[in-house]
Scaffold this motif. Structure first.
Motif, short mmCIF file in Angstrom:
data_model
loop_
_atom_site.label_atom_id
_atom_site.label_comp_id
_atom_site.label_asym_id
_atom_site.label_seq_id
_atom_site.Cartn_x
_atom_site.Cartn_y
_atom_site.Cartn_z
N ARG A 163 46.32 44.85 26.28
CA ARG A 163 45.16 45.67 25.93
C ARG A 163 43.88 44.85 26.02
O ARG A 163 42.86 45.30 26.54
N ARG A 164 43.95 43.62 25.52
CA ARG A 164 42.76 42.76 25.53
C ARG A 164 42.33 42.47 26.96
O ARG A 164 41.15 42.54 27.30
N ARG A 165 43.31 42.15 27.80
CA ARG A 165 42.98 41.86 29.21
C ARG A 165 42.41 43.09 29.90
O ARG A 165 41.48 42.98 30.70
N GLY A 166 42.98 44.26 29.59
CA GLY A 166 42.47 45.48 30.20
C GLY A 166 41.04 45.75 29.82
O GLY A 166 40.22 46.15 30.65
N ALA A 167 40.71 45.50 28.54
CA ALA A 167 39.34 45.70 28.09
C ALA A 167 38.40 44.71 28.75
O ALA A 167 37.30 45.06 29.18
N ILE A 168 38.83 43.45 28.85
CA ILE A 168 37.99 42.43 29.47
C ILE A 168 37.71 42.78 30.92
O ILE A 168 36.58 42.62 31.41
N GLU A 169 38.72 43.28 31.62
CA GLU A 169 38.52 43.66 33.02
C GLU A 169 37.47 44.75 33.16
O GLU A 169 36.72 44.79 34.13
N GLU A 174 40.76 55.39 25.16
CA GLU A 174 41.84 56.08 25.87
C GLU A 174 42.76 55.10 26.57
O GLU A 174 43.98 55.26 26.59
N ASP A 175 42.19 54.03 27.13
CA ASP A 175 43.00 53.01 27.78
C ASP A 175 43.93 52.34 26.77
O ASP A 175 45.06 52.01 27.07
N ALA A 176 43.42 52.15 25.55
CA ALA A 176 44.23 51.51 24.52
C ALA A 176 45.37 52.40 24.08
O ALA A 176 46.39 51.92 23.59
N ASP A 177 45.24 53.71 24.27
CA ASP A 177 46.29 54.64 23.87
C ASP A 177 47.40 54.74 24.92
O ASP A 177 48.45 55.32 24.68
N THR A 178 47.17 54.25 26.16
CA THR A 178 48.16 54.41 27.22
C THR A 178 49.07 53.22 27.31
O THR A 178 48.81 52.19 26.74
#
Length: 263
Positions: free
Chosen positions: A130-136, A259-263
Motif C-alpha cells: 500500500r505504501r509503495r502504491g501511494a508513493i508511486e 480506493e487504492d488502499a481498499d483493493t
C-alpha cells in the motif's frame, strides 16, 4: 469500513477451517473482515464480491487445489498475499507457490503461534504494498528524473532546484530565485528550461503539487488549507491547477488513494 482488510480462509476440512477462523477472530478483535470457504468455487464467489487482501488456503482440495485458486484469483485482477496450508511436506507445491508469490508455507496442524506469526508477516507485506502504491501516485517522475541527473545540471540550476524545494510553501517568483543564484532573470529562465526541460513556472507548480499530494495522502487537512500550505492564496486557483496537471481535483485524488488502499 474504509481500508479494512479482508482475510479469506479456504480449507475443505470444517474443523481446520473453523479453528483457523476462531483463532484469527479472537486475535484480530474486529480489526479485519474474516471469511471462510470450503472450496475454490466458493472462494472465487467471495473474491468476486470484495477484494481479498490475505488468503490462507489449503493446498490439497477437491476439484481446485490451493495453487489453482491463487492463479484464478490473480487472473481476475486481484493480488492477495497468500499463505499455503498443508498436511504434508510437499516440496513441489511449495516451489510452485514461491513462483506465485506465496509468502509462507505452514504444515498442519498449525499452532496458534505459527499462524499468527505468518499472518503478521503477511500484514506487513500488505502495508508495504500500500505504501509503495501511494508513493508511486505521489512522486512526479519527471521531477525525480531531474534530481537523478543532478550531476549533469549546472550548479546554479541545482541551487535553484534546492531553493524551490526548501521554499515550496512560499509564493516563489522567477526574479527571487534568479537573485538567489546570482543570475540575470532572463538568462536564468533560459538556462533553467534548457537544463531541466521545464519552464521555471512549470517546475515550481509541479513541486508545489507534489507537496500537496503528500499532504492529501498523509493528512486530513481541508483542500483550502493544503492550498495555503503549498503557497497558493486561493483554493480555487489551486484546484484548477491541480486538475490541469493531475486530471482530477484534489478531493478526487484523495478519494482515489483511499480506493487504492481498499483493493
Amino acid at each position: 469500513m474504509k481500508n479494512r482488510l479482508t482475510v479469506l480462509i479456504v480449507d475443505d476440512e470444517p474443523r481446520t477451517r473453523q479453528g483457523l477462523a476462531k483463532t484469527l477472530e479472537g486475535w484480530a478483535e474486529g480489526r479485519f473482515d474474516i471469511f471462510s470457504a470450503e472450496n475454490g468455487d466458493e472462494a472465487l464467489e467471495l473474491a468476486a464480491e470484495r477484494p481479498i487482501h490475505l488468503l490462507l488456503t489449503d493446498i490439497r482440495m477437491p476439484e481446485m487445489n490451493g495453487l489453482e485458486l491463487i492463479r484464478a484469483i490473480k487472473e481476475r485482477g486481484s493480488d492477495p498475499v497468500a499463505v499455503l496450508l498443508s498436511g504434508y511436506s510437499e516440496f513441489d507445491y511449495a516451489q510452485e507457490g514461491i513462483r506465485l508469490g506465496v509468502v509462507n508455507y505452514l504444515l498442519k496442524p498449525v499452532t496458534r503461534a505459527k499462524l499468527l506469526e505468518a499472518v503478521e508477516q503477511a500484514l506487513q507485506i500488505i502495508e508495504e504494498r500500500r505504501r509503495r502504491g501511494a508513493i508511486e501516485k505521489i512522486v512526479d517522475l519527471e521531477l525525480a528524473g531531474i534530481k537523478e541527473e543532478d550531476r549533469l545540471v549546472p550548479q546554479p540550476v541545482q541551487d535553484a532546484i534546492r531553493f524551490i524545494e526548501d521554499n515550496v510553501r512560499a509564493p516563489l517568483t522567477l526574479r527571487e530565485v534568479a537573485e538567489h543564484v546570482h543570475l540575470n532573470p532572463s538568462y536564468f529562465s533560459s538556462l533553467f528550461k534548457e537544463k531541466t526541460g521545464m519552464t521555471f513556472s512549470q517546475f515550481v507548480a509541479r513541486s508545489k503539487l507534489q507537496a500537496a499530494k503528500k499532504l492529501l495522502y498523509s493528512t486530513g487537512l481541508p483542500v483550502g488549507e493544503i492550498a495555503e500550505q503549498v503557497g497558493y492564496q486561493t483554493a480555487k486557483y489551486f484546484i484548477t491547477l491541480f486538475k490541469e496537471y493531475e486530471g482530477m481535483t484534489p478531493s478526487q485524488y484523495r478519494r482515489s488513494l483511499s480506493e487504492d488502499a481498499d483493493t
